[in-house]
Enzyme design. Structure first.
Site, PDB file in Angstrom:
ATOM      1  N   GLY A  17     -13.407  -0.624  51.554  1.00 47.71           N
ATOM      2  CA  GLY A  17     -13.883   0.568  50.926  1.00 47.71           C
ATOM      3  C   GLY A  17     -14.980   1.084  51.813  1.00 47.71           C
ATOM      4  O   GLY A  17     -15.530   0.347  52.581  1.00 47.71           O
ATOM      5  N   ASP A  18     -15.675   2.374  51.182  1.00 48.89           N
ATOM      6  CA  ASP A  18     -16.908   3.017  51.826  1.00 48.89           C
ATOM      7  C   ASP A  18     -16.464   3.054  53.240  1.00 48.89           C
ATOM      8  O   ASP A  18     -17.433   3.204  53.938  1.00 48.89           O
ATOM      9  CB  ASP A  18     -18.162   1.828  51.723  1.00 48.89           C
ATOM     10  CG  ASP A  18     -18.299   1.354  50.167  1.00 48.89           C
ATOM     11  OD1 ASP A  18     -18.007   2.235  49.316  1.00 48.89           O
ATOM     12  OD2 ASP A  18     -18.797   0.153  50.051  1.00 48.89           O
ATOM     13  N   GLU A  19     -15.271   3.490  53.615  1.00 47.24           N
ATOM     14  CA  GLU A  19     -15.154   3.678  55.091  1.00 47.24           C
ATOM     15  C   GLU A  19     -15.248   5.197  55.432  1.00 47.24           C
ATOM     16  O   GLU A  19     -15.614   5.656  56.532  1.00 47.24           O
ATOM     17  CB  GLU A  19     -13.485   3.591  55.340  1.00 47.24           C
ATOM     18  CG  GLU A  19     -12.993   2.266  55.008  1.00 47.24           C
ATOM     19  CD  GLU A  19     -12.439   1.797  53.723  1.00 47.24           C
ATOM     20  OE1 GLU A  19     -12.772   2.729  52.910  1.00 47.24           O
ATOM     21  OE2 GLU A  19     -11.925   0.808  53.543  1.00 47.24           O
ATOM     22  N   LYS A  21     -13.871   8.060  53.425  1.00 49.84           N
ATOM     23  CA  LYS A  21     -12.737   8.646  52.744  1.00 49.84           C
ATOM     24  C   LYS A  21     -13.305  10.033  52.334  1.00 49.84           C
ATOM     25  O   LYS A  21     -12.411  11.227  52.483  1.00 49.84           O
ATOM     26  CB  LYS A  21     -12.080   7.973  51.661  1.00 49.84           C
ATOM     27  CG  LYS A  21     -11.506   6.611  52.135  1.00 49.84           C
ATOM     28  CD  LYS A  21     -10.754   5.816  51.357  1.00 49.84           C
ATOM     29  CE  LYS A  21     -11.700   5.276  50.238  1.00 49.84           C
ATOM     30  NZ  LYS A  21     -12.699   4.473  50.547  1.00 49.84           N
ATOM     31  N   LYS A  23     -15.680  12.044  52.954  1.00 53.98           N
ATOM     32  CA  LYS A  23     -15.932  13.228  54.025  1.00 53.98           C
ATOM     33  C   LYS A  23     -14.523  13.631  54.751  1.00 53.98           C
ATOM     34  O   LYS A  23     -14.168  15.012  54.831  1.00 53.98           O
ATOM     35  CB  LYS A  23     -16.776  12.477  55.141  1.00 53.98           C
ATOM     36  CG  LYS A  23     -16.891  13.512  56.182  1.00 53.98           C
ATOM     37  CD  LYS A  23     -17.851  13.321  57.228  1.00 53.98           C
ATOM     38  CE  LYS A  23     -17.570  14.130  58.487  1.00 53.98           C
ATOM     39  NZ  LYS A  23     -18.480  14.073  59.564  1.00 53.98           N
ATOM     40  N   GLY A  45     -17.353   5.923  44.960  1.00 57.15           N
ATOM     41  CA  GLY A  45     -18.553   6.909  45.409  1.00 57.15           C
ATOM     42  C   GLY A  45     -18.333   7.406  46.284  1.00 57.15           C
ATOM     43  O   GLY A  45     -18.627   7.093  47.658  1.00 57.15           O
ATOM     44  N   HIS A  46     -17.614   8.701  46.380  1.00 57.48           N
ATOM     45  CA  HIS A  46     -17.242   9.469  47.598  1.00 57.48           C
ATOM     46  C   HIS A  46     -18.260  10.464  47.986  1.00 57.48           C
ATOM     47  O   HIS A  46     -18.747  11.399  47.098  1.00 57.48           O
ATOM     48  CB  HIS A  46     -15.690  10.081  47.421  1.00 57.48           C
ATOM     49  CG  HIS A  46     -14.732   8.981  47.382  1.00 57.48           C
ATOM     50  ND1 HIS A  46     -13.524   9.421  47.071  1.00 57.48           N
ATOM     51  CD2 HIS A  46     -14.758   7.812  47.702  1.00 57.48           C
ATOM     52  CE1 HIS A  46     -12.727   8.352  47.206  1.00 57.48           C
ATOM     53  NE2 HIS A  46     -13.533   7.253  47.353  1.00 57.48           N
ATOM     54  N   GLN A 226     -11.499   2.890  47.143  1.00 55.10           N
ATOM     55  CA  GLN A 226     -11.626   1.558  47.542  1.00 55.10           C
ATOM     56  C   GLN A 226     -10.853   1.456  49.100  1.00 55.10           C
ATOM     57  O   GLN A 226     -10.822   2.371  49.738  1.00 55.10           O
ATOM     58  CB  GLN A 226     -11.227   0.631  46.547  1.00 55.10           C
ATOM     59  CG  GLN A 226     -12.196   0.610  45.450  1.00 55.10           C
ATOM     60  CD  GLN A 226     -11.607   1.580  44.440  1.00 55.10           C
ATOM     61  OE1 GLN A 226     -10.790   1.874  43.985  1.00 55.10           O
ATOM     62  NE2 GLN A 226     -12.866   2.269  43.919  1.00 55.10           N
ATOM     63  N   THR A 241     -10.232  -5.198  43.785  1.00 54.56           N
ATOM     64  CA  THR A 241     -10.284  -4.155  42.424  1.00 54.56           C
ATOM     65  C   THR A 241      -9.199  -4.326  41.745  1.00 54.56           C
ATOM     66  O   THR A 241      -8.286  -5.115  42.151  1.00 54.56           O
ATOM     67  CB  THR A 241     -10.733  -2.781  42.973  1.00 54.56           C
ATOM     68  OG1 THR A 241     -11.082  -2.152  41.658  1.00 54.56           O
ATOM     69  CG2 THR A 241      -9.530  -2.068  43.445  1.00 54.56           C
ATOM     70  N   ARG A 305     -26.192  -1.328  45.904  1.00 54.22           N
ATOM     71  CA  ARG A 305     -26.221  -2.699  46.319  1.00 54.22           C
ATOM     72  C   ARG A 305     -26.356  -2.539  47.758  1.00 54.22           C
ATOM     73  O   ARG A 305     -25.473  -1.836  48.389  1.00 54.22           O
ATOM     74  CB  ARG A 305     -25.128  -3.511  45.814  1.00 54.22           C
ATOM     75  CG  ARG A 305     -25.178  -3.929  44.373  1.00 54.22           C
ATOM     76  CD  ARG A 305     -24.011  -4.661  44.120  1.00 54.22           C
ATOM     77  NE  ARG A 305     -22.737  -3.981  44.240  1.00 54.22           N
ATOM     78  CZ  ARG A 305     -21.527  -4.429  43.669  1.00 54.22           C
ATOM     79  NH1 ARG A 305     -21.414  -5.700  43.515  1.00 54.22           N
ATOM     80  NH2 ARG A 305     -20.537  -3.788  43.873  1.00 54.22           N
ATOM     81  N   LEU A 334     -19.212   6.418  63.977  1.00 50.16           N
ATOM     82  CA  LEU A 334     -19.272   5.902  65.412  1.00 50.16           C
ATOM     83  C   LEU A 334     -20.813   6.044  65.795  1.00 50.16           C
ATOM     84  O   LEU A 334     -21.317   5.217  66.950  1.00 50.16           O
ATOM     85  CB  LEU A 334     -18.333   6.885  66.360  1.00 50.16           C
ATOM     86  CG  LEU A 334     -18.133   6.283  67.825  1.00 50.16           C
ATOM     87  CD1 LEU A 334     -17.629   5.074  67.935  1.00 50.16           C
ATOM     88  CD2 LEU A 334     -17.760   7.466  68.725  1.00 50.16           C
ATOM     89  N   VAL A 416     -18.764  11.596  63.419  1.00 49.95           N
ATOM     90  CA  VAL A 416     -19.811  11.142  64.507  1.00 49.95           C
ATOM     91  C   VAL A 416     -21.088  11.516  63.476  1.00 49.95           C
ATOM     92  O   VAL A 416     -22.235  11.750  64.267  1.00 49.95           O
ATOM     93  CB  VAL A 416     -19.964  11.883  65.830  1.00 49.95           C
ATOM     94  CG1 VAL A 416     -18.812  11.225  66.846  1.00 49.95           C
ATOM     95  CG2 VAL A 416     -19.812  13.335  65.487  1.00 49.95           C
TER      96      VAL A 416
END
Ligand code: IMP
Length: 427
Positions: A17-19, A21, A23, A45-46, A226, A241, A305, A334, A416
Site C-alpha cells: 500500500g501507499d505506493e 496509486k 497520483k 488515503g489517496h 492498499q 486488510t 503513523r 524515484l 519523480v
C-alpha cells in the site's frame, strides 16, 4: 498503456500500500471516462496534488478532479457515508463539483459506528495495526450475510428487525472484547435516516454503469486500494486488510466480468514501506530507513503513523506480478533516492539456509527470511525535472533497468515528484 487496446485498466498496489496509486490514477484519468473504486473503504488515503492544492481522498475515486470523469464506488467497496460527505465538502471548498458524476453501488456495504468500535476493540487482542476505520468488522458482517447495504437505505423502516438484531449482537461482541462502548438502536436509526436522503441521489446499479461505459468503447480505470501484500488471500495473513486488493478482486468489486479487463498496472515505490504490523523483510531499521521516511514524507495519509521504510524487494514485486497478472509497472518516488550514494535492492531471500526467489506463504517463514542485497550506484542528482527517460542520470536509468529485469515486468511510468507533471511515460 491506457489506450484503445487497453481501455479497461486496473491500477493496483504491488507492495504494502501507499505506493502512489492516487497520483497514477489522477494522471491516467486525464484520458478516462470513468474511475471505479472496487474494494476497501476509508482505510485508503489517496493523495493527489494539483498546483499548490493537495487532496487526500479516502472514499472518492482519484479521478474526481477531472471534470469529464464519472466516479464510481463499486459493490466491492465499503462505504462510510460521513467520510464521503466530508470529502464532498472538502472538494466543494476547493472548487471541485462532483455533481452528477459520482455514484455509489446499491450493493456496497455500510460502515457503521459499531464497526469502528469493534475494529478498535479487536485491535487490543489482535494487534494487526489496522487503520481503525471499521473495515474488518464491516466485511465480517458482509460475509456473515448480516451486513447493511447502501440499497437498504431506500427502506429503513423495512429493516427494523435486522437493526435490532445487529445492535444486540454488536453490543454482545463489544462486551466480549472487553469494551465498555455500546451502541443504541435509536442512534443507529437516526444516523441511517440522516444518510438516506443524502445517499439516495448517488445510489445506482453501478455494475451496469461500468458495463455500459465499456460497451460504448469508453476508457475505464479500476482503482485499487492498499497493496497486493495486504490482500486477504495473497497477503501476509493475518497482517492484511479484509478485502481482495489484487487485480482479480477488481472484476468482482466493480461488477464486471474478468474478460472485460485488458491490463493491470502495478504501482511500486522505488523502495518499500509498510504501515501496521507484520513482516517487512527488507526493512531498514537504521539511519538510512529514517532518511527514507524523512525524504519520502512517509507518514500515513489516514492515521499519520510513521511508515516502516526499507529497500526495494524484488521477491515481493515478482510475487505481486504473478498474483495480479501485471502487464506494466509504475515506479514512484524515484526522486526520494536522489541523494543516496549506493542503493541496496533485495534480489532474493535466504530461508533456513536456502536461497528463495519467491514469497513464502507462511508469515512466520517470511519473518525469518534474510534478504540478499545487490548494491546499485546512486546518481546523486535531482530527478524532479525529468520528463523522459533520457533526462534521467545514467545510474537512475540503470536502477530502473535493474528493477525491470528483476521483476520481469516492463516499467511504463516513473514518478519523480508529487506534482501531476512530475511523471515520465515510457514510450
Ligand atoms: P485495515 O484495512 O484498517 O483493517 O488495516 C489492516 C492492515 O492494512 C493494517 O496493517 C493497515 O495499516 C493496512 N492498511 C489498510 N489500508 C491501508 C492503506 O491504504 N495503505 C497502507 N496500509 C493500509
Amino acid at each position: 498503456m491506457f489506450d484503445a487496446q487497453t481501455a479497461c485498466l486496473v491500477v493496483v498496489g504491488a507492495q504494502w500500500g501507499d505506493e502512489g496509486k492516487g497520483k497514477l490514477v489522477d494522471v491516467l484519468a486525464e484520458r478516462a471516462h470513468m474511475v471505479v473504486r472496487y474494494q476497501g473503504g476509508a482505510n485508503a488515503g489517496h493523495t493527489v496534488v494539483t498546483g499548490d492544492t493537495q487532496f487526500i481522498l479516502q472514499q472518492i475515486p482519484s479521478g474526481i478532479l477531472h471534470p469529464q470523469v464519472t466516479c464510481i464506488i463499486g459493490n466491492g467497496a465499503v462505504l462510510d457515508p460521513d467520510q464521503l460527505f466530508l470529502e464532498l465538502e472538502q472538494l466543494a471548498a476547493k472548487g471541485v463539483d462532483p455533481g452528477g458524476r459520482l455514484f455509489v453501488s446499491d450493493r456496497a456495504h455500510l460502515v457503521l459506528p459499531l464497526h469502528k468500535l469493534l475494529d478498535r476493540a479487536s485491535e487490543k487482542s489482535q494487534n494487526i495495526g489496522t487503520t481503525g476505520r471499521g473495515i474488518g468488522p464491516t466485511y465480517e458482517d458482509k460475509y456473515g450475510r448480516r451486513g447493511l447495504r447502501v440499497g437498504d437505505l431506500r427502506r429503513v423502516d423495512g429493516v427494523q428487525a435486522e437493526l435490532v438484531e445487529r445492535v444486540e449482537r454488536g453490543n454482545r461482541l463489544l462486551a466480549m472484547l472487553g469494551s465498555t462502548d455500546r451502541v443504541s438502536l435509536e442512534e443507529l436509526r437516526t444516523l441511517l435516516e440522516g444518510w438516506a436522503p443524502k445517499l439516495r441521489p448517488l445510489t445506482a446499479d453501478t455494475g451496469l454503469l461500468v458495463h455500459r461505459a465499456l460497451q460504448e468503447g469508453r476508457r475505464v480505470l479500476l482503482e485499487g486500494a492498499q497493496g497486493a501484500l495486504l490482500d486477504v488471500d495473497h497477503g501476509t495473513y493475518p497482517f492484511v486488510t479484509s478485502s481482495n486488493t489484487t487485480a482479480g478482486g477488481a472484476a468482482v468489486g466493480a461488477g464486471i466480468g474478468p474478460t472485460a479487463i485488458h491490463g493491470a498496472l502495478g504501482v511500486v515505490k522505488a523502495y518499500i514501506t509498510r504501515v501496521g504490523n507484520g513482516p517487512l523483510p527488507t526493512e531498514a531499521r537504521d539511519a538510512a530507513g529514517d532518511r527514507l521516511r524523512e525524504l519520502g514524507g512517509e507518514f500515513g495519509a489516514v492515521t499519520g503513523r510513521p511508515r516502516r521504510c526499507g529497500w526495494f524487494d524484488t521477491n515481493v514485486v515478482r510475487y505481486a506480478a504473478r498474483v495480479n497478472g501485471l502487464t506494466g509497472l509504475a515506479v514512484t518516488k524515484l526522486d526520494v533516492l536522489d541523494t543516496f550514494d549506493a542503493i541496496p535492492v533485495g534480489v532474493a531471500y535466504q530461508l533456513d539456509g536456502e536461497r528463495c526467489g519467491d514469497l513464502p506463504g507462511d508469515v512466520d517463514a517470511l519473518g525469518r527470511v534474510q534478504p540478499v542485497y545487490e548494491r546499485l550506484p546512486g546518481w546523486q542528482r535531482s530527478t524532479g525535472d525529468a520528463r523522459k527517460l533520457a533526462d534521467l542520470p545514467k545510474h537512475a536509468r540503470g536502477y530502473l533497468d535493474r528493477l525491470e529485469a528483476l521483476s520481469g515486468v516492463a516499467v511504463r511510468y516513473v514518478s519523480v515528484g508529487t506534482r501531476r507533471d512530475q511523471i515520465i511515460e515510457v514510450q
